[in-house]
Design an enzyme around this catalytic site. Structure first.
Site, PDB file in Angstrom:
ATOM      1  CE1 TYR A 121      -3.300  -2.898   0.523  1.00 14.60           C
ATOM      2  CE2 TYR A 121      -1.824  -3.546   2.305  1.00 14.60           C
ATOM      3  CZ  TYR A 121      -2.871  -3.842   1.451  1.00 14.60           C
ATOM      4  OH  TYR A 121      -3.478  -5.059   1.515  1.00 14.60           O
ATOM      5  CB  CYS A 122       2.564   2.629  -2.369  1.00 16.49           C
ATOM      6  SG  CYS A 122       2.946   0.879  -2.340  1.00 16.49           S
ATOM      7  CB  THR A 123       1.642   7.866  -1.153  1.00 16.26           C
ATOM      8  OG1 THR A 123       0.602   7.582  -0.215  1.00 16.26           O
ATOM      9  CG2 THR A 123       1.368   9.198  -1.831  1.00 16.26           C
ATOM     10  NE  ARG A 302      -2.794   5.625   2.200  1.00 15.96           N
ATOM     11  CZ  ARG A 302      -2.541   4.818   1.169  1.00 15.96           C
ATOM     12  NH1 ARG A 302      -1.405   4.890   0.529  1.00 15.96           N
ATOM     13  NH2 ARG A 302      -3.447   3.943   0.774  1.00 15.96           N
TER      14      ARG A 302
END
Length: 371
Positions: A121-123, A302
């Protein structure tokens, strides 16, 4: 481009942490870099990385047991028996080499690689500054972060002593979720959505590996692209059309103006490509784990935090330090973040990754809802 002064300030800070070894738990810490040579046999080329992280083996076994339902163990063991027909030869041999060197069952190392592939899970952000330089920044989040912080490494993949591409990854994981090909392009991978939205629970995607041997694990597709594609456009085409095991977001940055894109993937092909477009005021693109044309859930927004930080920064303010600060914005940086990275293919020497030892009081990203 970032000024030499700003780059110098950040490098001094990283160097201080590296030589003193006195980083506080909340401090970012430089990621150790290794050279992995294609001149070495695949079965041994990871040995130095494995040696340095052998102490974490008990935690790795615990990690696997927490993620893999017992009813799927026989399927994974079957994959292990057939690994050399399911994976490209060099990756299969590397996985077998990891298993042998660490004294693990090959199926366990496959589990480790599969878990990482489907639970990231990332940005990710690609931005173009006012000089036309393309920058790429990312946080990578997991819901069991401490072990992975300890396993985080950067790797220069080399042949004949020359670096072909660089990646930030985890010891024992031979795929690539974050990588840079110097003077060509950068790539990051974000998981696409929560299970109920797009892809089924991650372990259900294992069945695709058995039923469709032409499909690629996205992390191996990224490595193959870094090895074989010469430029941004060819990389985007390859990443958009190759069949993969599970939906994903593939974020690519290039070296020329306008070369930045979020590729929204299903298993068969791209369903959307969202490019930088200054004529439409889009000097950056930002991806978390939700389709950009939808609204993120309120318990994991986010995106709004990241976009707010980027808009406040402005196109003229982009540099390696300011992008690292965007990655440090609450929610973008959260209690699940394992590492942050800022890179630019046109300035490959800027590539900097840092482990994020975030305090427990920091906000969670909401990814605990994803499994």
């Amino acid at each position: 481009m970032a000024s030499h002064y700003l780059i110098g300030v950040l490098l001094v800070a990283w160097f201080h942490l590296a030589v003193t070894g006195q980083a506080r738990p909340s401090d970012p810490q430089p990621v150790k870099t290794y050279n992995v040579s294609f001149d070495d046999d695949p079965s041994v080329r990871w040995n130095q990385v494995l040696d340095d992280h052998r102490v974490y083996l008990p935690d790795i076994f615990q990690f696997i047991s927490e993620y893999v339902p017992s009813e799927y163990i026989p399927i994974l063991r079957q994959i292990a028996l057939d690994i050399e027909t399911l994976l490209p030869d060099t990756y299969a041999k590397e996985i077998i080499g990891v298993a042998q060197y660490w004294g693990m069952n090959t199926a366990d190392v496959i589990m480790l690689n599969i878990v990482y592939d489907f639970t990231a899970y990332c940005t990710s952000i690609v931005a173009q500054d006012t000089n036309g330089t393309i920058w790429h920044a990312r946080n990578l989040d997991y819901d069991d972060p401490d072990l992975l912080r300890n396993l985080t490494v950067s790797v220069n993949f080399q042949r004949g002593g020359q670096t072909l591409y660089t990646a930030t990854t985890y010891a024992g994981y031979v795929g690539v979720l974050t990588g840079q090909k110097p003077n060509a392009f950068t790539i990051t991978i974000d998981q696409r959505g929560v299970p109920r939205m797009h892809q089924g629970y991650w372990w259900e995607n294992i069945l695709v590996a058995i039923l469709d041997k032409s499909a690629s694990f996205v992390s191996f597709l990224v490595r193959q692209t870094l090895e074989e594609s010469p430029d941004f456009n060819s990389a985007v085409d390859h990443l958009s059309t190759t069949v993969i095991h599970a939906p994903a977001y593939i974020i690519v940055g290039g070296t020329q103006k306008g070369e930045g894109v979020i590729i929204t993937r299903d298993r068969l092909a791209a369903v959307d490509r969202y490019y930088l477009n200054l004529l439409e005021g889009r000097w950056y693109v930002l991806e978390t784990n939700y389709d950009h044309w939808t609204t993120p859930p309120p318990d994991d927004d986010r995106r709004t935090a990241g976009e707010g930080a980027m808009n406040k920064l402005g196109q003229a303010g982009i540099n390696v330090v300011s992008l690292f600060n965007v990655l440090s914005t609450p929610l973008v940086l959260n209690s699940n973040t394992t590492y942050s990275i800022v890179m630019s293919a046109v300035n490959p020497q800027v590539y900097k990754a840092q482990v994020r030892w975030t305090p427990a009081k920091w906000p969670a990203s909401g990814i605990n809802n994803f499994r």
